[in-house]
Design a protein around this motif. Sequence first.
Motif, short mmCIF file in Angstrom:
data_model
loop_
_atom_site.label_atom_id
_atom_site.label_comp_id
_atom_site.label_asym_id
_atom_site.label_seq_id
_atom_site.Cartn_x
_atom_site.Cartn_y
_atom_site.Cartn_z
N VAL A 1 0.83 -1.20 0.00
CA VAL A 1 0.00 0.00 0.00
C VAL A 1 0.87 1.25 0.00
O VAL A 1 0.56 2.24 -0.68
CB VAL A 1 -0.94 0.00 1.22
N SER B 1 2.12 1.78 -3.48
CA SER B 1 1.00 2.22 -4.31
C SER B 1 0.72 3.70 -4.07
O SER B 1 0.47 4.47 -5.02
CB SER B 1 -0.25 1.39 -4.00
N SER C 1 -2.29 1.16 -9.66
CA SER C 1 -3.33 0.16 -9.88
C SER C 1 -2.74 -1.24 -9.98
O SER C 1 -3.31 -2.22 -9.49
CB SER C 1 -4.12 0.50 -11.14
N ARG D 1 -2.09 -2.63 -6.56
CA ARG D 1 -3.33 -3.05 -5.91
C ARG D 1 -3.84 -4.37 -6.50
O ARG D 1 -4.33 -5.25 -5.77
CB ARG D 1 -4.41 -1.97 -6.09
#
Length: 666
Positions: free
Chosen positions: A593, A596, A609, A612
Amino acid sequence: MLPRLLLHERFISFNSSFENLFFKITPSIRRFSSSSDAAPVRRDIFWWNSAIMCCFRNGEVENACKMFEEMPHRNIVTWNCMITGYVKNFRLVDAQSIFDLMPHRNVVSYAALMTGYLQDGRVAEARNLFDNIPERNVVCWNSLISGYISNGRIREARKLFDKMPSRNSVSWCIMVSGYIHQKQLDEAFNLFKQSPFHPTTLCNALLSGYIELGCIKEAEDLFAKMESRDAVSWNSMITCYSRAGKMELAQQLFDEMPDKDVISWTAIIRGHLQNGNVKHASRLFEEMPSRDVMSWNTMVGGFVQNGLLDDALNLFDKMPNRDIVSWNTILQGFVHNNDVVNARRWFENMPQRSETSWNTLISGYQTIEALGLFCDMVKEGFKPDQVTLVIVISVCGSLVALGWGRMLHLYVIRTGYEHDILVTSSLISMYSRCGFVEDSSKVFDSMLKRDTIAWNAMISTYAYHGFAKEAIELYKKMIQSNFHPDHATFLNLLLACSHKGLIDEGFRYFISMQEKWKLAPRAEHYSCLVDLLGRHGFIAQAYKLTEKVPEDLQANAWETLLSACQVHRHLEVGELTAKRVFDKKHSDGGMHVLLSNIYAAKGKWSEASQIRTLMREQGLKKETGCTWIEVKGKIFYFVSNDRSHPQVEQICRELDSIFLMLEGTC
């Protein structure tokens, strides 16, 4: 003929042994004397004094007072029993009252009250009482010296020791052990050499000190030079090698031991168990010529420590005799396995429980249930001890349950633990976690004596709340007070420097811990050093530093650096760091995370993306954020975006009304 002082100390030793024996048989005597069918018991003064001692030993203070009032005659032993009993039950005011009322006093009267003062940390009053003793003997001198040492005043203890008109082996043992307790091995050894005699007990005192501090070479040399050795000497060396993981030497020493007792067999078995040699330990256990309950408990405990709970249960079933320790050991096994359900069942089925039983079960819970168990413990008449209070106060800190914490603080004061170092240290940490730095400081300032843990707790409080200057000043006072810093001390200092951007000071402390204090940095120290650089934008330097960290200590440092990269939106280093993190730790969704978010902050939505998507494919999830609040003594838990809590709306309404009230006063 033995010297008078030696005879006096031997009498005290005999008296203590007799007292222990008496307390084992007195309950039966009391039941017999109260039976209607029993012959009348002649209640002479010895009977009354013994019964009073028994009441005090069992914590029945009011019954002891009642018996004292009912006594037809009293002697000086009676009065001394009352003083000693009050002191042992932490009722120093009552002990002082009895002392003041005594028609006559002897050296035991003064020594008993002096022990109470020292136990309560009131060293100056103890010294004043000592100076007023009409005829001081060596026992009084030894008691005050021991009290100085237990209150961390080793220098005053040494001054008193040097003034002693005569010393015995106990005097030398107390001083040598005191230096060892303060980790002043050179002073201990120099004093040992000055002793005019080196009995086995004194040698054993120094030997145990060497072993406790891990000085194997010194322990070996002393053991080799001892003119005479007893079972304690041999068992100490076996323990020494066992702790150091040198089981071949421990086994060799055990084989050479001339007279092995059950303690020796238990020591070598415990050593093998501590070092993971369960099969060897089991074989020795089977070979033991005789076993006591301690031997059985050691073997059961060894199975538990090595994660073999089923084997522990099987051996438990075979035990010819079990005591409370046996049951507590299995209970500990369930708790260590995080199996609180079976731990609770086992606890409920125990034929008897002790404070240790409650402490073990409570330690298995880190939620409000721990506080509920604490309440049950008190209701059932058990007395929470130091361990209990430390556990539940720590739970209050982790739950940020300030209301509970303040109630426990009052309980600590009421029960006489306000000067216990571990309990007060846990109070400092509890107030710190609840955000009340001033309260932590008040508790710290009220401490009559401190240890490294207490100093660390207060330094940590200042460090976590951004008071770097105060943390550093307190560290300097700690050093001036002759306390040695440990790994936790330097971690707190690095944290304080990190929060305030004191980069140069942080690196100085990092170097000092290695060069001056000979402490090898651990993974958390390297992570804190990386945070010190990364938090303040020195990302490239932090990356170079992390590359130099020993490989087995790098994982946390890379994670720390990745967090810094996100804060400062440093994509290039963040990508390199993420690769290192994923190589070290494949299943951490939180780190994915972070990467990202770094991509998203730079507008690279496609890459964000992809991260994720990768998380979904690998089944990775970031741990859900959780928080809780305390309302009227109850703890309510919430997770991120949670509106399902049955009392959320009610609590929100209460909070809204508070906010409206505050707005109206502005």
